[in-house]
Motif scaffolding. Structure first.
Motif, PDB file in Angstrom:
ATOM      1  N   GLN A   1       2.782 -17.663 -21.896  1.00  0.00           N
ATOM      2  CA  GLN A   1       2.377 -18.833 -21.105  1.00  0.00           C
ATOM      3  C   GLN A   1       2.303 -18.506 -19.619  1.00  0.00           C
TER       4      GLN A   1
ATOM      5  N   LYS B   1      -0.779 -15.677 -19.169  1.00  0.00           N
ATOM      6  CA  LYS B   1      -1.945 -15.788 -20.037  1.00  0.00           C
ATOM      7  C   LYS B   1      -3.241 -15.379 -19.339  1.00  0.00           C
TER       8      LYS B   1
ATOM      9  N   THR C   1      -0.560 -14.529 -30.887  1.00  0.00           N
ATOM     10  CA  THR C   1       0.026 -15.705 -30.242  1.00  0.00           C
ATOM     11  C   THR C   1      -0.060 -16.919 -31.151  1.00  0.00           C
TER      12      THR C   1
ATOM     13  N   ALA D   1       3.654 -27.310 -25.900  1.00  0.00           N
ATOM     14  CA  ALA D   1       2.581 -26.489 -26.471  1.00  0.00           C
ATOM     15  C   ALA D   1       2.411 -26.777 -27.948  1.00  0.00           C
TER      16      ALA D   1
END
Length: 535
Positions: free
Chosen positions: A304, A307, A324, A349
């Motif tokens: 995160q 990225k 991922t 997420a």
């Protein structure tokens, strides 16, 4: 640094004269390709590591996308005269050549698979056979992808060999004639040889204790090429043992690697992510859910934060993006089987990616959802048993995956009732067994066949299963990945006294007051420092 591959048009001075190579082959190659290859070869020979890294990570993918998106690069024989028939460079070039075919083409032929294997043999023989370290320096990213690709091509060949349905009798005979090619023992030997040659295990052990790794590295281990190939080979062995379903050995090979601490050996993102994926998956299959959740959470938070590094198009970045997604699926499975608090960013997420719907179905015992998530997220397991040529239509490719899926689903079935039991226990401090048995059977029983005593006995078994499944081995700081202590991961605990269940909430409340006091004191200290600076 040369960020644009078009700048190679200015490097004509590096190239040989027209008399030094076949004019026809030379003119068939685009000028940008000729200049790139000659410059790359000179950089490798001169040990210009930063230039090599730029050429490898930026220029090679750009040229591949522009000129060879759906076609192979020129064969080594075509470009040999350009580089003075340099055997080392040609071996490295062929490694890139075959890797490009695997990544961009519809599927390599048997001949290409065999030739790629022979080229790896040449490369590793060059590196491992001399009595002194070879004078070759390559970027760590290239070394990682070299080892990763070596294991991947073995995996691809094993799957190719197992699928007989689309092969002619001649192709099957050709495969049988080359039954030693891409043999698992050969792949294991290469990886272990690289580990031993580099003495990477001793280096990691000394490094973890705060010592100097070079003191135990030896002549080869002090050389960056061997040291990093040794480290990446450990990760290659982790992946290989995971593909074979040997999860204990997969974790065992990393016994000297500090899994939850960033080190000088783990700075290649692809390596970090691949390590976490296979370590987390191995923990999950060993029913060490707390360790699996910690592993997945740590690497997903890292992704995160970084990225933007994985936005460019390359086969490695495509693999990172896929892993991922797979790790989010595995994290969702682990949280259903072993609920616990995770970082708020990961919770968000999971909600944003609609994993909450999958988790909801799994919490209510949807075995199909469990299986679908597992099949999507698991590695593509390998079976080392050669296919039976007398049954060419049998699906040998799926056999290993089916077996591992069944192993996982057997564990899920054992825990199917636990989320429901947990949801009821959270509502009470004491609860009669008979009452909980009535709750559990209220949706499915028929009054004619329902027997309270039988339901209580079945419930008692489920409660004992709850106790057993919620107690896992959990890694403790300062130990290897296989070590740890038995700990209960449940947010509630209970005991049964005669016919009564006594429930205690073991979840420790967050001490928000202490947190805010520390932050207030920190800001006051900053204000004092700023005040003194202004004065």
């Amino acid at each position: 640094m040369y960020d644009d591959y078009n700048e190679y048009d200015t490097y004509d001075d590096y190239g040989p004269s027209d008399e030094q190579y076949d004019r026809t082959s030379y003119r068939q190659l685009p000028e940008i390709v000729r200049n790139f290859l000659v410059f790359l070869r000179n950089c490798i020979n001169d040990g210009m590591i930063f230039e090599i890294q730029n050429l490898y990570e930026n220029s090679f993918p750009k040229i591949s996308e522009q000129l060879f998106d759906k076609s192979p690069w020129p064969e080594a024989s075509t470009i040999a005269h350009l580089v003075d028939n340099d055997p080392v460079f040609l071996t490295l070039y062929k490694e890139l050549y075959y890797r490009h075919i695997y990544a961009r083409m519809q599927g390599p032929t048997l001949e290409q698979r065999l030739n790629s294997f022979y080229n790896y043999c040449d490369l590793f023989n060059y590196i491992l056979h001399p009595d002194t370290p070879v004078q070759l320096e390559l970027p760590d990213q290239w070394l990682w992808e070299l080892i990763d690709e070596f294991v991947y091509q073995f995996q691809s060949f094993a799957q190719y060999r197992a699928n007989l349905s689309n092969k002619t009798p001649d192709e099957i005979d050709n495969l049988n004639a080359h039954n030693k090619i891409w043999d698992v023992l050969c792949v294991l030997n290469v990886l272990h040889y690289l580990v031993d040659k580099s003495k990477i295990k001793s280096q990691l052990e000394v490094y973890a204790s705060g010592g100097d790794p070079d003191s135990v590295a030896g002549a080869f281990g002090r050389h960056s090429l061997y040291k990093m190939l040794g480290y990446f080979s450990l990760v290659g062995l982790l992946r290989l043992h995971s593909l074979l379903g040997d999860y204990y050995q997969a974790i065992k090979v990393l016994e000297n690697v500090e899994l939850y601490k960033k080190s000088a050996y783990s700075h290649v993102p692809g390596c970090q992510i691949s390590t976490a994926y296979y370590v987390g998956f191995a923990y999950m299959m060993m029913r060490r859910y707390a360790d699996a959740i910690r592993t997945f959470s740590g690497i997903l938070l890292y992704i995160q934060r970084t990225k933007q590094l994985f936005a460019t198009r390359s086969y490695q970045n495509d693999q990172i993006n896929k892993q991922t997604e797979q790790m989010y699926h595995l994290l969702a499975i682990c949280l259903v089987l072993h609920p616990q608090c995770i970082d708020e960013g990961l919770q968000q997420a999971l909600r944003d990616k609609n994993y909450h719907e999958k988790m909801y179905k799994m919490q209510y015992g949807d075995l199909t959802e469990f299986e679908n998530c597992f099949v999507f997220a698991c590695p593509k397991f390998l079976s080392l048993t050669p296919p039976n040529p007398e049954n060419p239509n049998e699906d040998y490719v799926r056999e290993a995956i089916k077996h591992q899926t069944q192993v996982f689903m057997d564990e899920v079935v054992q825990q199917k009732m636990l989320p429901t039991i947990r949801s009821y226990l959270k509502l009470y401090t004491t609860l009669p067994l008979s009452k909980l048995a009535t709750f559990m059977g209220s949706n499915s029983r028929s009054d004619e066949s329902w027997d309270l005593d039988k339901e209580v006995n079945a419930l008692t078994i489920h409660l004992l299963c709850f106790k057993h499944k919620m107690k896992n081995i959990v890694w403790t700081k300062g130990t290897s990945g296989l070590d740890g202590k038995f700990q209960s991961g449940s947010e509630l605990d209970f005991y049964i006294d005669h016919d009564m269940i006594h429930i205690a909430d073991t979840k420790v409340a967050h001490r928000y007051g202490d947190f805010f006091i520390r932050k207030i004191l920190k800001f006051e200290e900053l204000n004092r420092k700023l005040h003194h600076i202004k004065i």
